[in-house]
Write a protein that holds these residues in place. Structure first.
Motif, mmCIF file in Angstrom:
data_model
loop_
_atom_site.group_PDB
_atom_site.id
_atom_site.type_symbol
_atom_site.label_atom_id
_atom_site.label_comp_id
_atom_site.label_asym_id
_atom_site.label_seq_id
_atom_site.Cartn_x
_atom_site.Cartn_y
_atom_site.Cartn_z
ATOM 1 N N TYR A 118 0.839 -1.201 0.000
ATOM 2 C CA TYR A 118 0.000 0.000 0.000
ATOM 3 C C TYR A 118 0.877 1.256 0.000
ATOM 4 O O TYR A 118 0.621 2.195 -0.755
ATOM 5 N N CYS A 119 1.904 1.271 0.834
ATOM 6 C CA CYS A 119 2.801 2.423 0.935
ATOM 7 C C CYS A 119 3.465 2.708 -0.413
ATOM 8 O O CYS A 119 3.480 3.851 -0.876
ATOM 9 N N MET A 120 3.981 1.676 -1.047
ATOM 10 C CA MET A 120 4.671 1.873 -2.325
ATOM 11 C C MET A 120 3.703 2.299 -3.419
ATOM 12 O O MET A 120 4.027 3.158 -4.247
ATOM 13 N N ASP A 121 2.495 1.742 -3.410
ATOM 14 C CA ASP A 121 1.477 2.153 -4.384
ATOM 15 C C ASP A 121 1.111 3.618 -4.203
ATOM 16 O O ASP A 121 1.002 4.371 -5.172
ATOM 17 N N ARG A 122 0.878 4.028 -2.967
ATOM 18 C CA ARG A 122 0.495 5.422 -2.701
ATOM 19 C C ARG A 122 1.623 6.385 -3.054
ATOM 20 O O ARG A 122 1.392 7.468 -3.570
ATOM 21 N N TYR A 123 2.846 5.981 -2.777
ATOM 22 C CA TYR A 123 3.990 6.816 -3.116
ATOM 23 C C TYR A 123 4.039 7.026 -4.633
ATOM 24 O O TYR A 123 4.223 8.137 -5.118
ATOM 25 N N GLY A 124 3.839 5.949 -5.382
ATOM 26 C CA GLY A 124 3.830 6.051 -6.837
ATOM 27 C C GLY A 124 2.679 6.899 -7.345
ATOM 28 O O GLY A 124 2.849 7.719 -8.253
ATOM 29 N N ASP A 125 1.483 6.716 -6.764
ATOM 30 C CA ASP A 125 0.318 7.513 -7.164
ATOM 31 C C ASP A 125 0.556 8.994 -6.894
ATOM 32 O O ASP A 125 0.214 9.852 -7.721
ATOM 33 N N THR A 126 1.133 9.298 -5.749
ATOM 34 C CA THR A 126 1.392 10.684 -5.386
ATOM 35 C C THR A 126 2.405 11.311 -6.326
ATOM 36 O O THR A 126 2.226 12.436 -6.799
ATOM 37 N N GLU A 127 3.454 10.586 -6.630
ATOM 38 C CA GLU A 127 4.465 11.107 -7.547
ATOM 39 C C GLU A 127 3.868 11.359 -8.933
ATOM 40 O O GLU A 127 4.154 12.370 -9.570
ATOM 41 N N LYS A 128 3.024 10.448 -9.381
ATOM 42 C CA LYS A 128 2.368 10.610 -10.682
ATOM 43 C C LYS A 128 1.489 11.861 -10.694
ATOM 44 O O LYS A 128 1.518 12.644 -11.645
ATOM 45 N N LEU A 129 0.724 12.072 -9.628
ATOM 46 C CA LEU A 129 -0.144 13.246 -9.540
ATOM 47 C C LEU A 129 0.665 14.534 -9.536
ATOM 48 O O LEU A 129 0.331 15.494 -10.242
ATOM 49 N N VAL A 130 1.735 14.564 -8.765
ATOM 50 C CA VAL A 130 2.583 15.760 -8.697
ATOM 51 C C VAL A 130 3.199 16.048 -10.066
ATOM 52 O O VAL A 130 3.218 17.195 -10.521
ATOM 53 N N THR A 131 3.676 15.015 -10.738
ATOM 54 C CA THR A 131 4.282 15.186 -12.055
ATOM 55 C C THR A 131 3.264 15.703 -13.063
ATOM 56 O O THR A 131 3.546 16.634 -13.830
ATOM 57 N N GLN A 132 2.060 15.122 -13.069
ATOM 58 C CA GLN A 132 1.011 15.569 -13.995
ATOM 59 C C GLN A 132 0.630 17.022 -13.726
ATOM 60 O O GLN A 132 0.433 17.799 -14.656
ATOM 61 N N THR A 133 0.529 17.388 -12.456
ATOM 62 C CA THR A 133 0.187 18.759 -12.096
ATOM 63 C C THR A 133 1.270 19.722 -12.567
ATOM 64 O O THR A 133 0.973 20.784 -13.128
ATOM 65 N N LEU A 134 2.524 19.360 -12.376
ATOM 66 C CA LEU A 134 3.637 20.194 -12.812
ATOM 67 C C LEU A 134 3.639 20.357 -14.326
ATOM 68 O O LEU A 134 3.788 21.469 -14.838
ATOM 69 N N VAL A 135 3.444 19.270 -15.058
ATOM 70 C CA VAL A 135 3.411 19.334 -16.517
ATOM 71 C C VAL A 135 2.272 20.230 -16.987
ATOM 72 O O VAL A 135 2.447 21.071 -17.873
ATOM 73 N N THR A 136 1.104 20.093 -16.380
ATOM 74 C CA THR A 136 -0.046 20.928 -16.744
ATOM 75 C C THR A 136 0.260 22.401 -16.516
ATOM 76 O O THR A 136 -0.022 23.245 -17.372
ATOM 77 N N ARG A 137 0.836 22.722 -15.373
ATOM 78 C CA ARG A 137 1.178 24.122 -15.065
ATOM 79 C C ARG A 137 2.216 24.674 -16.042
ATOM 80 O O ARG A 137 2.120 25.809 -16.475
#
Length: 90
Positions: free
Chosen positions: A66-85
């Protein structure tokens, strides 16, 4: 001296330089991924493994997954948000 695009780089041909740059990029990518995996492993281990033993029990295995999945999900969200901005600004 001719510095036009047709001149030969000091280290060899353009193809040689391109291969060298690709090898350096691959090495940097590998180093980045290795450090990222180590960081995730360290954080999740600290969170999930309170009493290290010779094996992981079921709850520790689930916690780590669960920890590793959430870490990956969070990193993906942050990256997508940065790319969008960046796209909005550019």
């Amino acid at each position: 001296m001719d510095f036009s695009s047709g001149s030969k780089p000091l280290g060899g041909s353009n193809a040689d330089v391109d291969r060298q740059l690709a090898a350096v990029k691959q090495q940097l990518d590998l180093e980045f991924m290795t450090r990222k995996l180590q960081k995730i492993t360290d954080k999740c281990f600290q969170k999930c493994i309170t009493k290290p033993g010779s094996s992981l029990d079921n709850s520790q295995q689930k916690c780590l997954a669960y920890c590793m999945d959430r870490y990956g999900d969070t990193e993906k969200l942050v990256t997508q948000t940065l790319v969008t901005r960046l796209q909005q600004e550019g």
